[in-house]
Design a protein around this motif. Sequence first.
Motif, PDB file in Angstrom:
ATOM      1  N   ALA A  50      -3.608 -15.570  -3.940  1.00  0.00           N
ATOM      2  CA  ALA A  50      -4.225 -16.541  -3.040  1.00  0.00           C
ATOM      3  C   ALA A  50      -3.517 -16.570  -1.691  1.00  0.00           C
ATOM      4  O   ALA A  50      -2.295 -16.559  -1.619  1.00  0.00           O
ATOM      5  N   GLY A  51      -4.314 -16.613  -0.630  1.00  0.00           N
ATOM      6  CA  GLY A  51      -3.776 -16.693   0.713  1.00  0.00           C
ATOM      7  C   GLY A  51      -3.577 -15.363   1.404  1.00  0.00           C
ATOM      8  O   GLY A  51      -3.305 -15.323   2.606  1.00  0.00           O
ATOM      9  N   ASP A  52      -3.685 -14.258   0.665  1.00  0.00           N
ATOM     10  CA  ASP A  52      -3.492 -12.942   1.267  1.00  0.00           C
ATOM     11  C   ASP A  52      -4.619 -12.623   2.253  1.00  0.00           C
ATOM     12  O   ASP A  52      -5.764 -13.044   2.082  1.00  0.00           O
ATOM     13  N   VAL A  53      -4.262 -11.874   3.275  1.00  0.00           N
ATOM     14  CA  VAL A  53      -5.235 -11.290   4.193  1.00  0.00           C
ATOM     15  C   VAL A  53      -5.084  -9.792   4.075  1.00  0.00           C
ATOM     16  O   VAL A  53      -3.997  -9.247   4.314  1.00  0.00           O
ATOM     17  N   VAL A  54      -6.162  -9.095   3.700  1.00  0.00           N
ATOM     18  CA  VAL A  54      -6.053  -7.668   3.403  1.00  0.00           C
ATOM     19  C   VAL A  54      -7.013  -6.860   4.274  1.00  0.00           C
ATOM     20  O   VAL A  54      -8.205  -7.141   4.341  1.00  0.00           O
ATOM     21  N   LEU A  55      -6.469  -5.885   4.959  1.00  0.00           N
ATOM     22  CA  LEU A  55      -7.233  -4.950   5.788  1.00  0.00           C
ATOM     23  C   LEU A  55      -7.432  -3.655   5.026  1.00  0.00           C
ATOM     24  O   LEU A  55      -6.470  -3.094   4.491  1.00  0.00           O
ATOM     25  N   VAL A  56      -8.664  -3.169   4.972  1.00  0.00           N
ATOM     26  CA  VAL A  56      -8.959  -1.876   4.344  1.00  0.00           C
ATOM     27  C   VAL A  56      -9.501  -0.946   5.412  1.00  0.00           C
ATOM     28  O   VAL A  56     -10.509  -1.253   6.071  1.00  0.00           O
ATOM     29  N   LYS A  57      -8.839   0.209   5.597  1.00  0.00           N
ATOM     30  CA  LYS A  57      -9.252   1.120   6.671  1.00  0.00           C
ATOM     31  C   LYS A  57      -8.913   2.561   6.313  1.00  0.00           C
ATOM     32  O   LYS A  57      -7.896   2.851   5.687  1.00  0.00           O
ATOM     33  N   GLY A  58      -9.759   3.473   6.764  1.00  0.00           N
ATOM     34  CA  GLY A  58      -9.542   4.900   6.578  1.00  0.00           C
ATOM     35  C   GLY A  58     -10.735   5.665   7.105  1.00  0.00           C
ATOM     36  O   GLY A  58     -11.777   5.078   7.417  1.00  0.00           O
ATOM     37  N   SER A  59     -10.598   6.972   7.229  1.00  0.00           N
ATOM     38  CA  SER A  59     -11.740   7.784   7.650  1.00  0.00           C
ATOM     39  C   SER A  59     -12.826   7.740   6.589  1.00  0.00           C
ATOM     40  O   SER A  59     -12.549   7.532   5.397  1.00  0.00           O
ATOM     41  N   LEU A  60     -14.063   7.943   7.011  1.00  0.00           N
ATOM     42  CA  LEU A  60     -15.191   7.867   6.084  1.00  0.00           C
ATOM     43  C   LEU A  60     -14.986   8.781   4.888  1.00  0.00           C
ATOM     44  O   LEU A  60     -15.287   8.422   3.750  1.00  0.00           O
ATOM     45  N   GLY A  61     -14.425   9.975   5.137  1.00  0.00           N
ATOM     46  CA  GLY A  61     -14.215  10.933   4.068  1.00  0.00           C
ATOM     47  C   GLY A  61     -13.170  10.521   3.057  1.00  0.00           C
ATOM     48  O   GLY A  61     -13.106  11.081   1.953  1.00  0.00           O
ATOM     49  N   SER A  62     -12.340   9.529   3.383  1.00  0.00           N
ATOM     50  CA  SER A  62     -11.357   9.058   2.411  1.00  0.00           C
ATOM     51  C   SER A  62     -11.911   7.957   1.513  1.00  0.00           C
ATOM     52  O   SER A  62     -11.234   7.468   0.626  1.00  0.00           O
ATOM     53  N   ARG A  63     -13.155   7.572   1.768  1.00  0.00           N
ATOM     54  CA  ARG A  63     -13.927   6.706   0.872  1.00  0.00           C
ATOM     55  C   ARG A  63     -13.237   5.370   0.576  1.00  0.00           C
ATOM     56  O   ARG A  63     -13.218   4.897  -0.567  1.00  0.00           O
ATOM     57  N   MET A  64     -12.710   4.758   1.620  1.00  0.00           N
ATOM     58  CA  MET A  64     -12.063   3.464   1.431  1.00  0.00           C
ATOM     59  C   MET A  64     -13.080   2.357   1.157  1.00  0.00           C
ATOM     60  O   MET A  64     -12.722   1.256   0.739  1.00  0.00           O
ATOM     61  N   GLY A  65     -14.351   2.674   1.387  1.00  0.00           N
ATOM     62  CA  GLY A  65     -15.392   1.724   1.026  1.00  0.00           C
ATOM     63  C   GLY A  65     -15.358   1.367  -0.449  1.00  0.00           C
ATOM     64  O   GLY A  65     -15.783   0.280  -0.844  1.00  0.00           O
ATOM     65  N   HIS A  66     -14.823   2.274  -1.274  1.00  0.00           N
ATOM     66  CA  HIS A  66     -14.731   1.982  -2.706  1.00  0.00           C
ATOM     67  C   HIS A  66     -13.777   0.820  -2.972  1.00  0.00           C
ATOM     68  O   HIS A  66     -14.019   0.001  -3.861  1.00  0.00           O
ATOM     69  N   VAL A  67     -12.682   0.748  -2.208  1.00  0.00           N
ATOM     70  CA  VAL A  67     -11.757  -0.375  -2.354  1.00  0.00           C
ATOM     71  C   VAL A  67     -12.461  -1.672  -1.971  1.00  0.00           C
ATOM     72  O   VAL A  67     -12.349  -2.692  -2.662  1.00  0.00           O
ATOM     73  N   VAL A  68     -13.203  -1.634  -0.857  1.00  0.00           N
ATOM     74  CA  VAL A  68     -13.952  -2.811  -0.414  1.00  0.00           C
ATOM     75  C   VAL A  68     -14.936  -3.242  -1.495  1.00  0.00           C
ATOM     76  O   VAL A  68     -15.027  -4.422  -1.852  1.00  0.00           O
ATOM     77  N   GLU A  69     -15.692  -2.297  -2.038  1.00  0.00           N
ATOM     78  CA  GLU A  69     -16.684  -2.615  -3.061  1.00  0.00           C
ATOM     79  C   GLU A  69     -16.036  -3.212  -4.299  1.00  0.00           C
ATOM     80  O   GLU A  69     -16.579  -4.141  -4.918  1.00  0.00           O
ATOM     81  N   THR A  70     -14.862  -2.696  -4.674  1.00  0.00           N
ATOM     82  CA  THR A  70     -14.155  -3.220  -5.841  1.00  0.00           C
ATOM     83  C   THR A  70     -13.757  -4.673  -5.629  1.00  0.00           C
ATOM     84  O   THR A  70     -13.909  -5.516  -6.523  1.00  0.00           O
ATOM     85  N   LEU A  71     -13.270  -4.984  -4.443  1.00  0.00           N
ATOM     86  CA  LEU A  71     -12.859  -6.356  -4.166  1.00  0.00           C
ATOM     87  C   LEU A  71     -14.060  -7.288  -4.039  1.00  0.00           C
ATOM     88  O   LEU A  71     -14.026  -8.428  -4.508  1.00  0.00           O
TER      89      LEU A  71
END
Length: 484
Positions: A439-460
Amino acid sequence: MSAVLWTAEQVAEALGTAGADGWTARGVSIDSRTLESGELFVALAGPRHDGHDHVGAALSAGAPAAIVARTPAGLPNCDRLIVVPDTLDALRRLGKTARSRAAGRLAAVTGSVGKTGTKEALRLALAAQGETHASLGSFNNHVGVPLTLARLPVDAAYAVFEIGMNHVGEIEPLVRLVRPHVVIVTNVEPVHLEFFPDNGLDGIAEAKAEIFEAGGETAVLNRDNAYFDFLAARARSRGFTHVIGFGAHDTADARLLDAVVGPVDTNVVAALDGRRVTYRIGAAGLHWALNSLAVLAAVNALGADLGPALSALERMTPPKGRGQRHHVPCRGGTCELIDDAYNASPVSMRAAFAVLGAIAPGRGGRRIAVLGDMLELGPDSPRMHADLAGALVAQGVDLVFTCGRLMSELDAALPHRLRGAHAVDSRELAPLVKGALRAGDVVLVKGSLGSRMGHVVETLLAANGNSGGDDTARTARASRVVNG
């Protein structure tokens, strides 16, 4: 979508085909899954999918006709097919015809970073004062640009196009289709360097300068960028009569005087043609403040009014994958997620870290960065990844999770206290991040499209079924940047 965009006769004339039977189309689509009834379908053949396999589905969904290069199986006697030698060329021809009949004022945006956000901000600023057509998302390549043109309403007052590239020679044919009155170049930065092994940044600047090849009236250029003089000279040599510099530079025509970056917005003081203006942008970050100057300069050059444009910028929110905010459940309460997973480069990474640094976590929370590889940076890529460590420390980031071969260089360069975990890829990293949040965390998710960081976003996001932006945020400290 209601007005007629294309008639059968107009399409036949544009493509040099026969057999028009009186149908009309209210739009143009290349995807049968998202096609709306009344949209003309263009069957494009891609590396993984062939639109010809979905012509039947498009017609069943309400497409009045389909442009094809061959008759699909099961539709041998269909009279709703327009057969052409090359469907991509047909799409270009539709775009060219749409441009020739356009009555409005057109702008094009390119640059190493910031294209989509700047395009969206300009669209919003213009839409406040006239019908405005613009690229959807990042439709900025050899398919997206002609498709956006083919969808251009005849009576639109304004249109905004995003034009991208990762190789030399890609921008010129696209800008010759669009023929914009006003051009914005956001910057020239080390992005796609691996495709310019001999000339590096100079090669990227040359490629971006292709945006001037169709001629035009006004070039809006980043005065703070090392390539301003080069781009300005190229623009003038191609017939641009006005060059406007934007940025914090003392000689910028659209000059940033002050910016206060908060948790979800940015308050700006600027000088525009000698006039002092104060306004708010509904997105956080110094890069938003700087690019808003380009937007306002373009608004002026297009003959629109600054007043409605300034008001419209208050409604600006980051596009999906480019800083969109969400609240997600985590251990003991909720966390704030910053989805910046669409793409990454050294300059955009540092801009994202600055946004993260401007947000005060909730009680007991931390600033957390979850980072994937920055791709296409060439032989210096390992060093560029490792060099991000200093910026993370400077912005007060508490914990860093990384994935990918290149991000292992950053992981090794970080102080031990900042090292959260490193994984092979985003799928392996996602559960580690999810399990670590509190609780209280602020989390940034970033990377090139090819590194598929969208999966981390979708999981959260999947933790509570959240799939949309949430621009509400807890109180944050503001960071002040004073220029001149």
